[in-house]
Each structure stands twice: as structure tokens, then as C-alpha cells.
Scaffold this active site. Structure first.
Site, PDB file in Angstrom:
ATOM      1  CB  ALA A 133      -0.921   0.006   1.231  1.00 24.74           C
ATOM      2  CB  ALA A 135      -0.949   6.796   1.745  1.00 25.07           C
ATOM      3  CB  SER A 136      -0.053  11.648   0.908  1.00 27.22           C
ATOM      4  OG  SER A 136      -0.483  11.531   2.262  1.00 27.22           O
ATOM      5  CB  ALA A 138       4.751   6.237   4.825  1.00 30.31           C
ATOM      6  CD  GLN A 139       6.847   2.417  -0.854  1.00 26.82           C
ATOM      7  OE1 GLN A 139       6.321   3.026  -1.782  1.00 26.82           O
ATOM      8  NE2 GLN A 139       7.896   1.622  -1.050  1.00 26.82           N
ATOM      9  CE  LYS A 155       2.632   5.461   7.817  1.00 25.62           C
ATOM     10  NZ  LYS A 155       1.524   5.984   8.658  1.00 25.62           N
ATOM     11  CG  ASP A 290      -5.827  10.515   8.166  1.00 28.68           C
ATOM     12  OD1 ASP A 290      -6.698  11.077   7.473  1.00 28.68           O
ATOM     13  OD2 ASP A 290      -4.727  10.185   7.707  1.00 28.68           O
TER      14      ASP A 290
END
Length: 510
Positions: A133, A135-136, A138-139, A155, A290
Site C-alpha cells: 500500500a 499513500a501520501s 509513506a508506503q 511503514k 484520519d
């Protein structure tokens, strides 16, 4: 530096929206009038060539958001949870921003892990997968610990993400300052304070050690709750740019078809998400801020798995009580009570008409009750609520920004699971329980006992304080009449008596 060079950044933002075709998509979603569309076209077209091209394989709005950088992606993630505001098509396009952004190279991730943890990846993990996965910020990689064989999620922060965020936020600060200077009416919204608040939240998210601490505290708060799981952080395998935690196996909450195929009760899940958020906000004063679908999974047994604790909200006990009173007033349709709480808390200037404010709130709340949830336009409701706040001079409460924003996001998640959900009916049991436990007679006695304990701790300092300060106070006062002296002395005696009594009560309670 918040200087005029940021004008260039803002021009490129508008140009990127024009170049990618996102401008017309945004205007359609907002149902902008023809003259606004024309003005945007005239002003935007000459500068379109200055915009970032973005990924042509992505839909226009998503293409623009991803091209502009992580701060804009955060905004897009919020919009993705509100199909009732931006429309289901645009919300669907933006949903990829939650966890399906393009990953950065695996070699970079392994380098960051080695630098942050002081050992090569092979020494720490027996398996380390490609990103599962992204995202903005981290991955995430699926891995196995070399020492225990436990499955974990690793992460890793994106390279140079901090510099990108600071550049964007710098431009936001400049824009907020320009808005305040050019539009005095916008000052009540405190745009500079809002941007500063956003900055503090985001900068905190860039240190994964803080996220580990957030996860640990949230896990402790929810240990006695049913239907929720929180992955435990692995402190020895975490650092500023790397966070290792338990692997959480489940269906992403955004995958409605998979949830239905697995036999999960979607309306029950929607209600549980909403109640879970309210319970944490009101009971603990510490909540996940979030909570979009990309940070939620559903386990095989129906438990909701919550992860990604980079952004957390915290509200003090007084604010929690005010918030609960407002929610309860809406639930009871007691708009005068809601208005009175706003005035008592100082949210509305005291020179305004409380009865008129209550009637304005009635116009906000009444359309919701008894209506089919699918026919409620949250966009129209939010627009009218904004008009009400402007008419009554309500300033933006920066301490409530995260709470209000998360409430909007969580309701969007709940609606995606159950379009017919009635937020007020679902919230009722949680709010009523909080009101009963925190605003009743027992709560008042508990507050008095707590105050007495505080006074008891300071009681030993009281004689010294009086001996040092009272002569100064008496010298500063004009010569009083005998009656006033007597009254002043009685006041001191009463104060000392209360302090001593409080000290005794506090000692007994302790």
C-alpha cells in the site's frame, strides 16, 4: 520563507487544475454558476501551460492532486469520503489517494530502513515484500521478523516528503495571509491559524516515533472495547522514518463488494464506526483523526482494525462536555439548548440574539429528522451552516478543527457502508451515556472531589502565600471604612475556611 515567491506556487496550482481538466470537474462538483465558470476559464486558460502535467492515465482531479504533492493529496483524501458533497463519481476517483498511490522504489525503502534502524534489512527481517500500500506520506511492506518469525507491517516514509510538505504549507501560509489582507470578512475564519494548525498536525505525522506512541496510547485506551483491534507497535524495529507494527489481516473498508461477499453486516459496521469515533472523542478525549477507509479494515470475525495513527486529535474535558451538550441538543431537537451552549462557551459573540441563533439552528437540524438519509444533501446543509456561522460572527475554533473534520470524514465512511444511516439516531446512545456519566449529580460530586484534591495539594503553601501577599494587597488598597475592613477580613476568613475544608475533603478522598 513566506514571501512573494509563493505566488508562483499558487499560480502553478491553478494552472495544474486547468491543464489536467480538474478545474471543470471541481466547478461541476460545486455546482458553480455560469459566471464563475467563465471567470475561471478566462483567468486559467492563459496559464495552463505552466501547470504540472501529472499522470495522463489518472482521472483529471486525481491527476492534478497527485501532481501537486502530499499536502494536496491529504485534502483529496478528505474529499474521497464525501460522495454526498462531491458526488459519487469524483469520490470514487479520489479513493485511490487513500492507499493506492504510486510507490517509490523498493531499494529506496530498504536503504531508509537500514539507515534508520542501523542494520541491513536482511538482518532484521527474514522476508520483506514489495509495497502492499502507498499513500501520501509513506508506503507499507509486509515482512517477517528475523528473530521471532512474526508477521509485521513495515511503514517507511517517502524520500524527501518533508521538503515537499514544507514547500506546500509555505504557500498555504502566504495564501492565508493574502486572504486576510484582501478580505476582512474572512478574518473570523482565521485562515492563518487554520494553516498553522494543519502544519503542526502534518509535521507531527512525519515522525513515525510519534505515531508509534500514538498507537500505543490508543491501544491502551481501547483495550476494554469490543469489536476493535489496534496493531501493537514494535519499538525496537521503529525509528523516525520507519514504523514496524503487528500485521493486520482484513478486508479494506473501502472494498464494499468484498465486505458483502464475506457476509459482513454493512449497516452494523457503519453504525459501529460512527459510535466508535464518538466514544473515543467523548470518553477519552483522544481520537483517531484520519479515519478514512484507507486506515480501516474488517477482520474475518467482524472486528474493525484501526491503523495509521499519524494524525490524532485531543480535546480537553470542558470542550468534550460542550461538544456533547451540542450533539445532545440536536438529538433532542432542543435548539434553544444548543444555542445557549454556544453562547456560554463563547463560540458566538454575546451581542448576538440567542433566540434568532436558535431559529437558525432549527433550520439546520429539522430537515435531517424524519427524512430519508439518501435525500439529505450534506453539501447544501454545510453551505447553509456556513451561512449561519457567518451571520452570527462565529470565529473558527482551531482547537475543534480536527474534531469537526474527522466527524465529516467518519460520517462519510459510515454513509459508504449504509447510505440510509441516520447519524443522530446512531449517535444517541453514545452521547446519552456520556451525558449521564459526566453531567449528572454524581459527575458534579466527582468534580468537586477532584477540585478538593487539587486544593489539598496547595494547602501547605497557603499560610506562606497569605503572609507574603496580604500586606502588599492591604497597602495597595485605599483606606477603607470600618465596615469594609470588617467585610474584607470576613472574606479572608471564609476563603481560608473553604481552603481548609477542601484540604480535609481532598485528603479523605485521596
Amino acid at each position: 520563507m513566506r514571501g512573494p515567491h509563493n505566488i508562483w506556487r499558487l499560480i502553478r496550482t491553478g494552472a495544474t487544475f486547468e491543464r489536467t481538466g480538474a478545474m471543470s470537474v471541481a466547478l461541476d462538483a460545486m455546482k458553480a454558476p455560469a459566471r464563475v465558470r467563465l471567470a475561471a476559464r478566462v483567468l486559467g486558460w492563459p496559464f495552463a501551460w505552466l501547470g504540472y502535467p501529472g499522470d495522463p492515465d489518472l482521472p483529471p482531479f486525481t491527476r492534478a492532486i497527485t501532481a501537486l504533492g502530499p499536502a494536496y493529496i491529504k485534502f483529496g483524501q478528505i474529499l474521497s469520503t464525501r460522495p454526498d458533497v462531491v458526488g459519487p463519481e469524483l469520490a470514487g476517483q479520489l479513493s485511490m489517494l487513500q492507499d493506492r498511490l504510486p510507490p517509490f522504489p523498493q531499494a529506496d525503502a530498504m536503504r531508509i530502513v537500514a539507515e534508520d534502524l542501523g542494520l541491513p534489512v536482511a538482518a532484521l527481517f527474514s522476508e520483506f515484500s514489495p509495497p502492499v500500500a502507498a499513500a501520501s506520506i509513506a508506503q507499507v511492506h509486509h515482512a517477517k521478523r528475523a528473530d521471532t518469525g512474526a508477521e509485521v507491517a513495515v511503514k517507511v516514509l517517502r524520500p524527501s516528503v518533508e521538503a515537499g510538505f514544507r514547500r506546500d504549507i509555505d504557500a498555504f501560509h502566504f495564501a492565508a495571509g493574502m486572504i486576510e489582507r484582501l478580505s476582512p470578512g474572512a478574518r473570523r475564519l482565521r485562515p492563518r491559524d487554520v494553516v498553522s494548525h494543519f502544519e503542526s498536525v502534518v509535521i507531527g505525522e512525519l515522525d513515525l516515533r510519534r505515531e508509534a506512541a500514538n498507537a500505543s496510547e490508543f491501544r491502551e485506551n481501547t483495550q476494554g472495547d469490543t469489536g476493535i483491534r489496534v496493531p501493537d507497535p514494535h519499538w525496537m524495529l521503529s525509528g523516525r522514518r520507519v514504523l514496524t507494527s503487528d500485521w493486520a489481516e482484513g478486508i479494506p473498508m473501502g472494498d464494499i463488494a468484498a465486505l458483502q461477499a464475506a457476509g459482513h453486516d454493512l449497516p452494523a459496521l457503519g453504525a459501529r464506526v460512527l459510535q466508535m469515533f464518538l466514544r473515543h472523542a467523548l470518553r477519552d478525549g483522544y481520537f483517531h483523526a484520519d479515519m478514512h477507509q484507507g486506515n480501516l479494515k474488517v477482520a474475518a470475525d467482524g472486528d474493525i482494525i484501526v491503523y495509521d495513527f499519524g494524525i490524532m486529535g485531543e480535546i480537553d474535558e470542558y470542550t468534550r462536555r460542550v461538544y456533547a451538550e451540542i450533539l445532545y441538543g440536536f438529538i433532542q431537537r432542543d435548539y434553544m439548548r444548543v444555542a445557549r451552549v454556544h453562547f456560554e462557551a463563547g463560540y458566538v459573540p454575546r451581542d448576538r440574539d440567542m433566540a434568532a441563533f436558535a431559529r437558525a439552528l432549527r433550520a439546520v437540524g429539522e430537515p435531517i429528522f424524519g427524512a430519508d438519509a439518501s435525500r439529505i444533501s450534506m453539501a447544501n446543509l454545510l453551505a447553509y451552516l456556513f451561512e449561519v456561522t457567518e451571520r452570527f460572527g462565529m470565529a473558527t475554533r482551531t482547537e475543534l478543527i480536527l474534531l469537526q473534520r474527522t466527524m465529516v470524514v467518519v460520517e462519510g465512511v459510515a454513509r459508504s457502508l449504509d447510505p440510509q444511516i441516520n447519524m443522530w439516531e446512531v449517535a444517541r446512545p453514545v452521547v446519552e451515556t456520556y451525558i449521564r456519566d459526566n453531567l449528572g449529580p454524581r459527575a458534579a460530586l466527582r468534580d468537586l472531589g477532584r477540585s478538593a484534591q487539587v486544593l489539598a495539594r496547595f494547602a501547605p503553601l497557603l499560610p506562606e502565600f497569605l503572609e507574603r501577599r496580604m500586606p502588599e494587597l492591604l497597602r495597595e488598597r485605599p483606606e477603607p471604612r470600618r465596615e469594609r475592613r470588617r467585610g474584607f477580613a470576613c472574606g479572608i476568613a471564609v476563603g481560608v475556611g473553604i481552603a481548609l475544608a477542601s484540604a480535609l475533603i481532598g485528603a479523605w478522598l485521596a
